[in-house]
Design an enzyme around this catalytic site. Sequence first.
Site, PDB file in Angstrom:
ATOM      1  N   GLY A 163    -103.143  15.612  22.266  1.00 29.95           N
ATOM      2  CA  GLY A 163    -104.236  16.111  23.098  1.00 29.95           C
ATOM      3  C   GLY A 163    -105.197  15.032  23.555  1.00 29.95           C
ATOM      4  CD  GLU A 195    -110.308   7.584  13.339  1.00 26.04           C
ATOM      5  OE1 GLU A 195    -110.128   7.813  12.152  1.00 26.04           O
ATOM      6  OE2 GLU A 195    -109.673   6.711  13.978  1.00 26.04           O
TER       7      GLU A 195
END
Lengths: 286, 328
Positions: free
Chosen positions: B47, B286
């Site tokens: 995704g 992240e």
Amino acid sequence: MQRFQFYNPRSVEDALNFLAEKGERSKIIAGGTDLIPGLRLEEIRPDFVLNIPEINPFRGIKEMDHSFWIGPTTTFTEMVESNLLSRSFPALVQSAASVGGPQIRNRGTIGGNIANASPAADVLPALLAHGGELELQSKRNGKRIIPLAEAILSPYKTCFRSDEILTGIILKKLELGTRSAFEKLGRRKAMARARMNLTLLLRLNHREEVSELRIVPGAVMPVAKRMDRTERMLLGKKPEPLLIEAASKTLAEEMVEVTGARWSTEYKIPVLKNIFKRMMKQLLIV
Amino acid sequence: MKKRGIGIGCMYYGMGYGFSRPDVSAAEVEICEDGSIIVRSGEVDYGQGSDTIFCQMVAEELGIRYDTIQLITADTFATPNAGPTSASRLTYVTGNAMVKASRAIKKTLQSVAEEILGERDLLFLDEEIFSESHPERRISFRQLAKEGHLRGLPMVETAWHDITTKDVNPETGQGDAYSTYAYAAQLAEVAVDTETGEVEVLRIVAAADVGKAINPSNVEGQIEGGVAMGLGYALTEEIKEEGGYLKTRNLGEYMIPTSMDVPPIDPHIVEVPVSSGPYGAKGVGEPALIPTAPAILNAIANAIGVRVTELPANLENLHRLIREKERD
């Protein structure tokens, strides 16, 4: 998914006949937002599921002389979009708007919210505050009308008999000048089970004294109910800040009398008091 | 009462695995006789958009449209190992493998084109190969692919990229543990309801240094997604466990933010190219998430003077801290 027979009645009579025979082994489905998860988790194992949303007399919102009638399969979205309800019972409409998300509100019904009798039901406390009455029907006994306040016995348990269907919700018109407010506290802004909610109804007389007050917290007790003692404290008196402060303490005490002290009590006591005081303040500014 | 506050969260983050842990990735680029391209790599796009940017990279190198590329990924039977999709490493590690494999096969194509066109200053652009000085000397990419095959040249190349670093000194902890680092900073504006402990995040401004944004709207999407996750991490998400049994069993109980909870997010892409990355790029997965919770907690402290040291800062936890402060 477990197996059961799905029955689509053509009329109210058809549905009542069905329940007269098979009521004890049946579950009624309206929007299914509570029933389907229950079936999936196998918390319930009915032999028959009776589908009622397509029965026309169960839908809609009607204004009568002294009351309003709401059909049990009226969805939350229909309640939110109803001008009749928004004008007459804004707090009830706010409670309907606070249910789940758009998908849940499109499916879920007022009748289902009552019949499921969840302690965290969003609409129940507002209905209680408005003095809602339930119209129940069965083949054997015909129609009976009971106050909502007597209908819910314990969490997820109502006094409905197995051959009965909830066929209508009746709300008496409020006296002119009645103010109302609803607030829901959840962990997020949508798709949230109520951490707590509170419905208030307030009317003052010409001397600015409280002539009517209804206080119903939701999601803090096993069964939502009006907080009589707190209401009586304020009745006939001017709602001065000191009195409201004292009433908020009584309100928290009334709650703890029902629930006992639990891990969540240390949060619920101050927050219920705060929300009560804040909403009273809002209602008195109007 | 609702009180507002603003907070900042900053972070730097080592790309990939570091500390001498193997960090390698492979990609294979094949040119078919009809000029279409097949790329194989074990990378997983769950995704975040890596499939798109790898097609962009191969297309950029070969001067072709990126939608002519067929990508075969994440199949241990058919694709070379690219390592896990983790540690924000795919753009940085697999991206390099993609560029390397593309450049290797381009070299072969270049030699064929030089032979056919009789020129050396060749450009690969818009599905054509032509001489910069004599632009009329040109050949379509499709024709060139066919010529390569007719000559029996290797029309498939595999590249392997390794960013494994040296470990740090085990006694002092000193050294350069990672191949490169990403940097990000975020600002959060919150309103705290002191009566209920409810926190509303009003706005997040998020800047991330991605080296080079291969696909800017993709990077913005990554930043917005990261912020939404950071918001849940800070305020609502909680796994409850009792005697070794999980008490939080479904997404009705594990509270991720809904679209109603996610505030306006203002993403800023910062591009300071890193020489070891493809086109200077590094990861953002992240880095987009890490600064959010500290920014929100700092904003809460700014609003009500209460330091949250345990997550999530949900209704009960925050209200307890508010009550404790009132008592002092």
